[in-house]
Write an enzyme that holds these catalytic residues in place. Sequence first.
Site, PDB file in Angstrom:
ATOM      1  N   ASP A 122      -4.158   4.598  -3.955  1.00  0.00           N
ATOM      2  CA  ASP A 122      -3.886   4.397  -4.519  1.00  0.00           C
ATOM      3  C   ASP A 122      -4.695   3.167  -4.558  1.00  0.00           C
ATOM      4  O   ASP A 122      -5.592   2.261  -3.851  1.00  0.00           O
ATOM      5  CB  ASP A 122      -3.076   3.661  -3.888  1.00  0.00           C
ATOM      6  CG  ASP A 122      -2.107   2.676  -4.299  1.00  0.00           C
ATOM      7  OD1 ASP A 122      -2.515   2.265  -5.995  1.00  0.00           O
ATOM      8  OD2 ASP A 122      -1.152   2.015  -4.064  1.00  0.00           O
ATOM      9  N   SER A 181       2.084   4.393 -11.228  1.00  0.00           N
ATOM     10  CA  SER A 181       2.693   3.277 -10.465  1.00  0.00           C
ATOM     11  C   SER A 181       3.393   2.253 -11.407  1.00  0.00           C
ATOM     12  O   SER A 181       2.406   1.904 -12.752  1.00  0.00           O
ATOM     13  CB  SER A 181       1.468   2.404  -9.727  1.00  0.00           C
ATOM     14  OG  SER A 181       2.066   1.342  -9.001  1.00  0.00           O
ATOM     15  N   MET A 192       4.183  -3.857   0.414  1.00  0.00           N
ATOM     16  CA  MET A 192       3.041  -4.888   0.754  1.00  0.00           C
ATOM     17  C   MET A 192       3.708  -6.756   0.486  1.00  0.00           C
ATOM     18  O   MET A 192       3.900  -7.106   0.357  1.00  0.00           O
ATOM     19  CB  MET A 192       2.345  -4.834  -0.464  1.00  0.00           C
ATOM     20  CG  MET A 192       1.267  -4.032  -0.971  1.00  0.00           C
ATOM     21  SD  MET A 192       0.691  -3.526  -2.238  1.00  0.00           S
ATOM     22  CE  MET A 192       2.475  -2.553  -2.528  1.00  0.00           C
ATOM     23  N   MET A 197       5.549  -6.492  -3.637  1.00  0.00           N
ATOM     24  CA  MET A 197       4.815  -7.549  -2.990  1.00  0.00           C
ATOM     25  C   MET A 197       5.629  -8.560  -3.167  1.00  0.00           C
ATOM     26  O   MET A 197       6.047  -8.626  -4.084  1.00  0.00           O
ATOM     27  CB  MET A 197       3.255  -7.871  -4.686  1.00  0.00           C
ATOM     28  CG  MET A 197       2.870  -6.464  -4.514  1.00  0.00           C
ATOM     29  SD  MET A 197       1.591  -6.327  -5.758  1.00  0.00           S
ATOM     30  CE  MET A 197       0.849  -5.003  -5.932  1.00  0.00           C
ATOM     31  N   MET A 220      -6.190   2.171   0.846  1.00  0.00           N
ATOM     32  CA  MET A 220      -5.927   1.540  -0.288  1.00  0.00           C
ATOM     33  C   MET A 220      -7.652   1.446  -0.750  1.00  0.00           C
ATOM     34  O   MET A 220      -8.494   1.661   0.216  1.00  0.00           O
ATOM     35  CB  MET A 220      -5.609   0.510   0.127  1.00  0.00           C
ATOM     36  CG  MET A 220      -3.778  -0.190  -0.317  1.00  0.00           C
ATOM     37  SD  MET A 220      -3.338  -0.392  -0.689  1.00  0.00           S
ATOM     38  CE  MET A 220      -4.261  -0.713  -2.486  1.00  0.00           C
ATOM     39  N   ASP A 244       5.451  -0.732  -6.348  1.00  0.00           N
ATOM     40  CA  ASP A 244       4.781  -1.882  -6.114  1.00  0.00           C
ATOM     41  C   ASP A 244       5.566  -2.756  -5.525  1.00  0.00           C
ATOM     42  O   ASP A 244       5.651  -3.526  -6.162  1.00  0.00           O
ATOM     43  CB  ASP A 244       3.350  -2.152  -6.512  1.00  0.00           C
ATOM     44  CG  ASP A 244       2.310  -0.832  -6.203  1.00  0.00           C
ATOM     45  OD1 ASP A 244       2.230  -0.410  -5.187  1.00  0.00           O
ATOM     46  OD2 ASP A 244       2.146  -0.330  -7.381  1.00  0.00           O
ATOM     47  N   HIS A 289       6.064   5.731  -8.124  1.00  0.00           N
ATOM     48  CA  HIS A 289       5.696   4.816  -7.064  1.00  0.00           C
ATOM     49  C   HIS A 289       6.034   3.008  -7.747  1.00  0.00           C
ATOM     50  O   HIS A 289       6.041   2.740  -8.441  1.00  0.00           O
ATOM     51  CB  HIS A 289       3.537   4.185  -7.087  1.00  0.00           C
ATOM     52  CG  HIS A 289       3.312   3.658  -6.354  1.00  0.00           C
ATOM     53  ND1 HIS A 289       2.655   4.648  -4.835  1.00  0.00           N
ATOM     54  CD2 HIS A 289       2.513   2.748  -6.197  1.00  0.00           C
ATOM     55  CE1 HIS A 289       2.020   3.555  -3.880  1.00  0.00           C
ATOM     56  NE2 HIS A 289       2.214   2.796  -4.752  1.00  0.00           N
ATOM     57  N   HIS A 326       6.712   1.353  -2.178  1.00  0.00           N
ATOM     58  CA  HIS A 326       4.635   0.889  -1.168  1.00  0.00           C
ATOM     59  C   HIS A 326       5.270  -0.808  -1.040  1.00  0.00           C
ATOM     60  O   HIS A 326       4.877  -0.888  -2.235  1.00  0.00           O
ATOM     61  CB  HIS A 326       3.960   1.104  -2.131  1.00  0.00           C
ATOM     62  CG  HIS A 326       2.221   0.712  -2.224  1.00  0.00           C
ATOM     63  ND1 HIS A 326       0.665   0.856  -2.684  1.00  0.00           N
ATOM     64  CD2 HIS A 326       2.105   0.279  -0.715  1.00  0.00           C
ATOM     65  CE1 HIS A 326       0.269  -0.055  -1.473  1.00  0.00           C
ATOM     66  NE2 HIS A 326       0.886  -0.008  -0.467  1.00  0.00           N
TER      67      HIS A 326
HETATM   68  C1  DX5 Z   1      -2.171  -2.537  -5.994  1.00  0.00           C
HETATM   69  C2  DX5 Z   1      -1.214  -1.423  -5.874  1.00  0.00           C
HETATM   70  C3  DX5 Z   1      -1.589  -0.067  -6.448  1.00  0.00           C
HETATM   71  C4  DX5 Z   1      -1.813  -0.507  -7.915  1.00  0.00           C
HETATM   72  C5  DX5 Z   1      -2.282   0.771  -8.740  1.00  0.00           C
HETATM   73  O1  DX5 Z   1      -1.940  -3.352  -5.003  1.00  0.00           O
HETATM   74  O2  DX5 Z   1      -0.619  -1.363  -4.649  1.00  0.00           O
HETATM   75  O3  DX5 Z   1      -0.265   0.650  -6.562  1.00  0.00           O
HETATM   76  O4  DX5 Z   1      -0.754  -0.377  -9.366  1.00  0.00           O
HETATM   77  O5  DX5 Z   1      -2.781   0.263 -10.112  1.00  0.00           O
HETATM   78  P1  DX5 Z   1      -4.049   0.490 -10.826  1.00  0.00           P
HETATM   79  O6  DX5 Z   1      -4.142   1.918 -10.836  1.00  0.00           O
HETATM   80  O7  DX5 Z   1      -3.966  -0.155 -12.121  1.00  0.00           O
HETATM   81  O8  DX5 Z   1      -4.996   0.195  -9.877  1.00  0.00           O
HETATM   82 ZN    ZN Z   2       0.927   0.779  -4.785  1.00  0.00          ZN
END
Ligand code: DX5
Ligand code: ZN
Length: 226
Positions: A174, A7, A67, A36, A136, A34, A32, A65
């Site tokens: 994740d 990620s 969010m 947000m 998650m 993320d 991956h 991903h």
């Molecule tokens: C959290 C993300 C994850 C996160 C994972 O909201 O969806 O993908 O970045 O990071 P680590 O491995 O540091 O928990």
């Molecule tokens: Zn993620």
Amino acid sequence: MIQLAPSILAADLARLGEEVRACEEAGADRIHIDVMDNHFVPTLTMGPQTVAACRRSTSLPLEVHLMILEPDGILPEFVEAGAGLLTVHVEAVRQLHRTVATVHRLGVRAGVGLNPATPLSSIEDVLPEVELVLVMSVDPGFGGQAFLPAALSRLRRLRARISELGASCELEVDGGVVPENAGRCVAAGADVLVAGTAVFAAEGGPAQGVRCLLERIGRSGPPPAG
Ligand code: DX5
Ligand code: ZN
């Protein structure tokens, strides 16, 4: 084969291309990303431009991903930017079936994610329709959080349900995945591991982080060519 998805939330964004290439060369399977929105989760991160930047840096598949609340309107931008899989959250969409259909109409794979406190039954009926379920193992919003052990029993239960239904979706975990718990995640049924901090903050850099995780899941390095 168990897959590893670094990620980039934990990457040094000033050197994104280099970081992603290091993961690829060390044997990571996909990247991956993320996304947000400061509504579904408290943080604001990256968007389609970052996906496009990754696309220019690697030939690995890119999984996004999301969010973000009600993502339907922005899904095409992620596909145009080069995403091959879009994961939406069951808690963030009003009509999950319609959103999954929209992802498929755009010509890419669809994933559905669920937070640690969301009942597994909420996604059961879409299991046959999606290509990936993302469990998650932390509350989404930040990298570097501690793995919630309850995720292991959730993975086991989902793996059993997926087999009962004869569904073919991947099961991804994740959040807080580190070398110390990677083997347990796989034993519980995960076939895709996401790791941010464990890759990009690894002593020795992301290539070392990737190699260390691959070793723990019984893969010693890049798959043989051809
Ligand atoms: C959290 C993300 C994850 C996160 C994972 O909201 O969806 O993908 O970045 O990071 P680590 O491995 O540091 O928990
Ligand atoms: Zn993620």
